[in-house]
Design an enzyme around this catalytic site. Structure first.
Site, PDB file in Angstrom:
ATOM      1  N   HIS A   1      38.925  41.286  34.072  1.00 20.99           N
ATOM      2  CA  HIS A   1      40.074  41.148  33.170  1.00 20.99           C
ATOM      3  C   HIS A   1      41.193  40.504  33.981  1.00 20.99           C
ATOM      4  O   HIS A   1      41.264  40.695  35.192  1.00 20.99           O
ATOM      5  CB  HIS A   1      40.478  42.556  32.724  1.00 20.99           C
TER       6      HIS A   1
ATOM      7  N   ASP B   1      38.889  48.744  38.754  1.00 26.34           N
ATOM      8  CA  ASP B   1      39.642  48.669  37.513  1.00 26.34           C
ATOM      9  C   ASP B   1      38.913  49.576  36.515  1.00 26.34           C
ATOM     10  O   ASP B   1      37.836  49.241  36.038  1.00 26.34           O
ATOM     11  CB  ASP B   1      39.660  47.215  37.036  1.00 26.34           C
TER      12      ASP B   1
ATOM     13  N   GLN C   1      38.238  50.386  31.315  1.00 24.35           N
ATOM     14  CA  GLN C   1      37.168  50.605  30.341  1.00 24.35           C
ATOM     15  C   GLN C   1      36.173  51.663  30.797  1.00 24.35           C
ATOM     16  O   GLN C   1      35.259  52.018  30.050  1.00 24.35           O
ATOM     17  CB  GLN C   1      36.403  49.298  30.077  1.00 24.35           C
TER      18      GLN C   1
ATOM     19  N   LYS D   1      43.974  53.640  26.166  1.00 29.51           N
ATOM     20  CA  LYS D   1      42.582  53.331  25.824  1.00 29.51           C
ATOM     21  C   LYS D   1      41.730  54.597  25.755  1.00 29.51           C
ATOM     22  O   LYS D   1      40.543  54.532  25.469  1.00 29.51           O
ATOM     23  CB  LYS D   1      41.982  52.368  26.844  1.00 29.51           C
TER      24      LYS D   1
ATOM     25  N   CYS E   1      41.210  38.465  27.426  1.00 27.24           N
ATOM     26  CA  CYS E   1      41.872  38.475  28.744  1.00 27.24           C
ATOM     27  C   CYS E   1      40.860  38.393  29.873  1.00 27.24           C
ATOM     28  O   CYS E   1      41.040  38.990  30.935  1.00 27.24           O
ATOM     29  CB  CYS E   1      42.751  39.709  28.921  1.00 27.24           C
TER      30      CYS E   1
END
Lengths: 148, 405
Positions: free
Chosen positions: B118, B196, B199, B222, B362
């Site tokens: 991303h 990261d 998700q 999220k 993104c």
């Protein structure tokens, strides 16, 4: 009815311009050209225009993207043929204002572009419909630069 | 699952006369009552600024804020002083790129990222490379959206100072083999391994110690929490080594006329009045998700993704991106249909009440890698149902017929 929205959005004329684009392809020497890109969806439109005595002659396009941006480009090349280059800004303004759900009706000078009136219901798609105008205006600006 | 759905009032509505089907969870999830009530309860009863006050409300607000940090640390299996509150994953990654960059990265060094990142886990490293004179190296992707681990192994070496990768790809759905990657990074380099988790955190059981990473970034919104809150977990040694990210109140120990000394981590990285209510909401979200059970959440989403992949594959001209093996895919199903644009498909689905996203998500390197400009992305969460997947498949079929039929 929700089903009618998509019907409206993709009415026959839009589909026709998308599948059988008018004036698709590059113009050679003597034509000006400009490009517009929508970074959100990756759509691109490039427009070529012959400008003689301040009037638009042959106008063509090439590009890649959704049915709205590509059909609009095809429609625009037909609508602006023979128009004074100086009138493009006003035409764009009438188009943008008319796309807004509470806006005035789209004038007949827009030709087939009027079929895009339903796009106003999908605010994120207005950008797609206006993209070809960006490319044409970029082309005409490059013409001005060349003349100086 | 009915019980879960009742916790999310927003799901109970129609859009254009059709029941809302919310499949844009990778962009942002919806919020259960428990989270909304924790936030409003905090504002109705306990709000004041944190840390500085001697009065009752300041004490309560501080307890709520630091208590939320402890709750989140427990979820991560980490110590509370290793959890820094941020606005979200982007800020957490910018923080670590800035401060770890200052501490460890210089000219001639290398930063390893991948083509599936991303922009939040790419651009901060580009900025660091430009600032420091370091070089950015990219791990490529296989045809079915997995990291090329052989390439990663070849890139690692004495010059590698940071390896920054996603836990789960937002644009492909790939669940990366993070433990294996962590072992590789440790064997072949001294690099800090940054994940990261935007998700990963919402969808998988998490234990940062077991993952073998050095830092993990996550977002509240999220994972059933509010917007504007998230965090960075990093090993205490790393946080000690990193200089501050922003200056201001809260982050200092002693201020002199032309210099200051810093508070201990995590407060060293939290300049200014923090998002107290956001932290309270984030802790409530963690409490909620752990109540349902993240194993159960993951199993449910895997089942929905499998159903979606199998149903969508039947549509003519369909190309689904991401891992072929369903156990390597999170609840994210990106696709394109030959001859159609992603925007057109998403617009038609919207008229059916189905919320999906169209674009590059993104992650421009991903669409570039597969020769596309945009994909349609359906992404699932704990409140989605198998019936909704069936309606998605029917909607996609209808969109294709409208556009090409």
């Amino acid at each position: 009815m929700a089903g009618n929205h998509s019907g409206e959005l993709h009415q026959a004329l839009i589909r026709d311009h998308f599948r059988r684009p008018r004036n698709r392809g590059a113009l050679g020497d003597g034509a000006v050209s400009g490009k517009a890109h929508n970074p959100f969806c990756g759509d691109t439109v490039r427009i070529w225009a012959q400008v003689e005595d301040g009037a638009l002659g042959e106008v063509t396009f090439d590009g890649r993207g959704c049915s709205i941006s590509q059909a609009a480009a095809s429609m625009l090349t037909v609508a602006v043929h023979g128009l004074p280059a100086a009138a493009v800004g006003q035409l764009r303004q009438a188009f943008v204002e008319g796309l807004s759900p509470e806006g005035p009706p789209l004038p007949s000078t827009l030709g087939d572009l009027r079929a895009l009136s339903g796009v106003g219901r999908f605010p994120s798609r207005i950008r797609c419909a206006v993209l070809p105008f960006d490319a044409l205006e970029a082309a005409l600006r490059s013409d001005g630069a060349n003349l100086q | 699952m009915d019980a879960v759905r009742r916790d999310f009032p927003v799901l109970d509505q129609t859009v254009g006369g059709k029941p809302l089907i919310y499949l844009d969870n990778a962009a942002s999830s919806q919020k259960p009552r428990q989270v909304v009530e924790a936030i409003s309860g905090y504002y109705y009863r306990d709000h004041a600024n944190v840390h500085r006050g001697v009065h009752e409300l300041a004490r309560r607000a501080t307890e709520a804020y630091e208590g939320a940090r402890e709750r989140v640390a427990r979820w991560l299996n980490a110590a509370a002083d290793e959890v820094v509150w941020t606005r979200g994953t982007s800020e957490a990654l910018n923080l670590v790129a800035f401060s770890l960059g200052r501490a460890r990265v210089g000219a001639g060094d290398e930063i390893v990222v991948s083509e599936m990142e991303h922009h939040s886990n790419l651009v901060p490293w580009q900025l660091l490379a430009a600032r420091s004179g370091a070089t950015l190296r990219h791990v490529g992707l296989s045809a079915d959206g997995r990291l090329e681990l052989d390439q990663l192994a070849d890139l690692l070496g004495a010059r590698t100072k940071v390896v920054a990768l996603s836990h789960v790809s937002n644009a492909l759905g790939t669940i990366n083999p993070v433990r294996e990657i962590g072992r590789l990074v440790r064997e072949r380099s001294e690099a800090a391994f940054v994940l990261d988790g935007a998700q990963g955190a919402p969808h998988l059981p998490l234990d940062v110690q077991a993952l073998g990473c050095d830092a993990y970034a996550f977002s509240g919104h999220k994972m059933c929490g509010p917007t504007g809150i998230g965090g960075l977990w990093a090993r205490r040694e790393l946080l000690d080594e990193m200089p501050p990210y922003q200056g201001g109140g809260e982050m200092i120990e002693r201020v002199h006329r032309d210099r200051s000394t810093w508070a201990e981590p995590p407060h060293k990285f939290e300049a200014g009045t923090p998002n107290i209510a956001g932290a309270v909401g984030m802790a409530a979200a963690v409490e909620y998700l752990e109540g349902v059970g993240l194993d159960a959440v993951h199993a449910h989403e895997a089942a929905l993704a499998a159903e979606a992949v199998s149903g969508l594959s039947e549509v003519e001209g369909m190309r689904i991106l991401g891992p072929a093996r369903i156990d390597e895919r999170a609840g994210v199903v990106p696709f394109v249909i030959d001859g159609t644009s992603a925007q057109d498909v998403a617009t038609i689905l919207d008229t059916e009440g189905i919320a999906v996203r169209a674009g590059h998500h993104c992650a421009q390197l991903v669409v570039d890698r597969y020769g596309l400009t945009a994909t349609v992305r359906a992404s699932f969460y704990l409140y989605n149902t198998i019936e909704e997947v069936a309606r998605l498949v029917a909607g996609v079929r209808r969109a294709r017929n409208l556009l090409l039929g």
